[in-house]
Write a protein that holds these residues in place. Structure first.
Motif, PDB file in Angstrom:
ATOM      1  N   UNK A 153      20.679  51.910  31.670  1.00  0.00           N
ATOM      2  CA  UNK A 153      19.820  51.610  30.690  1.00  0.00           C
ATOM      3  C   UNK A 153      18.938  50.405  30.865  1.00  0.00           C
ATOM      4  N   UNK A 154      19.606  49.386  31.523  1.00  0.00           N
ATOM      5  CA  UNK A 154      18.550  48.162  31.812  1.00  0.00           C
ATOM      6  C   UNK A 154      17.956  48.278  33.304  1.00  0.00           C
ATOM      7  N   UNK A 155      18.495  49.186  34.084  1.00  0.00           N
ATOM      8  CA  UNK A 155      18.009  49.425  35.524  1.00  0.00           C
ATOM      9  C   UNK A 155      18.414  47.866  36.206  1.00  0.00           C
ATOM     10  N   UNK A 156      19.545  47.419  35.998  1.00  0.00           N
ATOM     11  CA  UNK A 156      20.306  46.218  36.623  1.00  0.00           C
ATOM     12  C   UNK A 156      21.155  46.833  37.654  1.00  0.00           C
ATOM     13  N   UNK A 157      20.880  46.243  38.926  1.00  0.00           N
ATOM     14  CA  UNK A 157      21.812  46.384  40.165  1.00  0.00           C
ATOM     15  C   UNK A 157      22.827  45.281  39.889  1.00  0.00           C
ATOM     16  N   UNK A 158      24.029  45.712  40.221  1.00  0.00           N
ATOM     17  CA  UNK A 158      25.554  44.712  40.331  1.00  0.00           C
ATOM     18  C   UNK A 158      25.844  44.616  41.664  1.00  0.00           C
ATOM     19  N   UNK A 159      25.694  43.350  42.324  1.00  0.00           N
ATOM     20  CA  UNK A 159      26.317  43.475  43.613  1.00  0.00           C
ATOM     21  C   UNK A 159      27.116  42.101  43.873  1.00  0.00           C
ATOM     22  N   UNK A 160      28.156  42.218  44.596  1.00  0.00           N
ATOM     23  CA  UNK A 160      29.020  41.227  44.666  1.00  0.00           C
ATOM     24  C   UNK A 160      28.877  40.384  46.028  1.00  0.00           C
ATOM     25  N   UNK A 161      29.374  41.004  47.094  1.00  0.00           N
ATOM     26  CA  UNK A 161      29.287  39.975  48.126  1.00  0.00           C
ATOM     27  C   UNK A 161      28.423  40.725  49.312  1.00  0.00           C
ATOM     28  N   UNK A 162      27.811  41.854  49.063  1.00  0.00           N
ATOM     29  CA  UNK A 162      26.781  42.280  50.193  1.00  0.00           C
ATOM     30  C   UNK A 162      25.423  41.621  50.047  1.00  0.00           C
ATOM     31  N   UNK A 163      25.291  41.140  48.869  1.00  0.00           N
ATOM     32  CA  UNK A 163      23.989  40.212  48.944  1.00  0.00           C
ATOM     33  C   UNK A 163      24.561  38.896  47.997  1.00  0.00           C
ATOM     34  N   UNK A 164      24.279  37.760  48.686  1.00  0.00           N
ATOM     35  CA  UNK A 164      24.660  36.194  48.540  1.00  0.00           C
ATOM     36  C   UNK A 164      23.158  35.513  48.348  1.00  0.00           C
ATOM     37  N   UNK A 165      23.063  34.691  47.372  1.00  0.00           N
ATOM     38  CA  UNK A 165      21.768  34.090  47.371  1.00  0.00           C
ATOM     39  C   UNK A 165      22.172  32.511  46.739  1.00  0.00           C
TER      40      UNK A 165
END
Length: 251
Positions: A153-165
């Motif tokens: 619905x919000x087109x939000x990607x949720x990532x845990x450890x595969x991307x860190x910033x």
């Protein structure tokens, strides 16, 4: 958890913050892990999604404290608690005990780390009532596997450890800051940590498939469990993150 934060916390702490309609983030206290003899601070973040029936979906729970529990309960009943990989379980048992009616989803290997919790497999097709509302893809890199999600619905990607910033300016110890910068964990472009990039060398096809799926979803924003999130240019950030990793992982 560390007693004196080594990473300037994201505020507010332990309160749901609206991200988009029916989706919230919760900034949690940092956890610490050891690498090369150093104690590295790691900020944490939980994601909450309210499903059309009013039930809540919790991703990567942070510290289970009374005020946060009350705030979450005010949003709706908790139906699903998600452990997206086998390293994100520190507070899982506390939330599972606080909300015994919720189903706990996790990958193989978690049951041994969190005894007494009944897990529903997260790496198999599921008939959970959030199927079709929240897309998922398992990125299996040998000893490391993570499930990435898209809130449609919000087109939000949720990532845990595969991307860190991690933001370098928030890291208080200069030596730790340098180590994290050398390891590629600091922004402005999020990317996998050096440990995950090394593991991925032997699983290039699986990583490529995962990146292709994330790009195919065409997300508008990215919620990260560790570090600064992205409100825009999500596909560009994915390409940057795995473009560099991609040069190391492409066949």
């Amino acid at each position: 958890m560390t007693s004196a934060p080594g990473y300037l916390p994201y505020e507010p702490q332990l309160q749901p913050v609206p991200w988009a309609q029916d989706i919230w983030t919760v900034n949690g206290p940092e956890v610490a892990y050891r690498l090369w003899g150093l104690t590295l601070p790691c900020p944490t973040r939980m994601t909450i999604i309210r499903l059309p029936d009013g039930a809540l979906w919790l991703h990567s729970p942070v510290a289970c404290v009374p005020d946060l529990v009350a705030a979450v309960e005010a949003l709706g009943p908790i139906a699903a608690i998600i452990a997206p990989n086998v390293f994100h379980y520190t507070h899982l048992a506390d939330w599972a005990r606080a909300f015994p009616q919720a189903r706990v989803f996790g990958l193989p290997g978690l049951a041994a780390k969190v005894p007494g919790i009944a897990f529903t497999a997260l790496d198999q097709p599921t008939t959970a009532h959030w199927a079709g509302l929240i897309e998922s893809h398992v990125v299996a890199l040998g000893d490391f596997a993570e499930v990435v999600f898209l809130h449609r619905a919000s087109r939000t990607l949720i990532v845990t450890d595969l991307m860190q910033n991690f933001e370098a300016g928030r890291i208080r110890n200069p030596l730790v800051r340098t180590v994290l910068q050398l390891g590629g964990a600091t922004g402005p472009n999020g990317r996998p940590s050096i440990e995950i990039r090394l593991v991925a060398l032997a699983h290039r096809n699986a990583l490529r498939e995962g990146v292709e799926q994330m790009l195919a979803w065409e997300p508008s924003g990215i919620i990260l469990s560790h570090g600064a999130c992205y409100r825009k240019d999500a596909t560009t950030e994915i390409a940057k993150a795995f473009g560099r990793a991609g040069s190391e992982t492409e066949a």
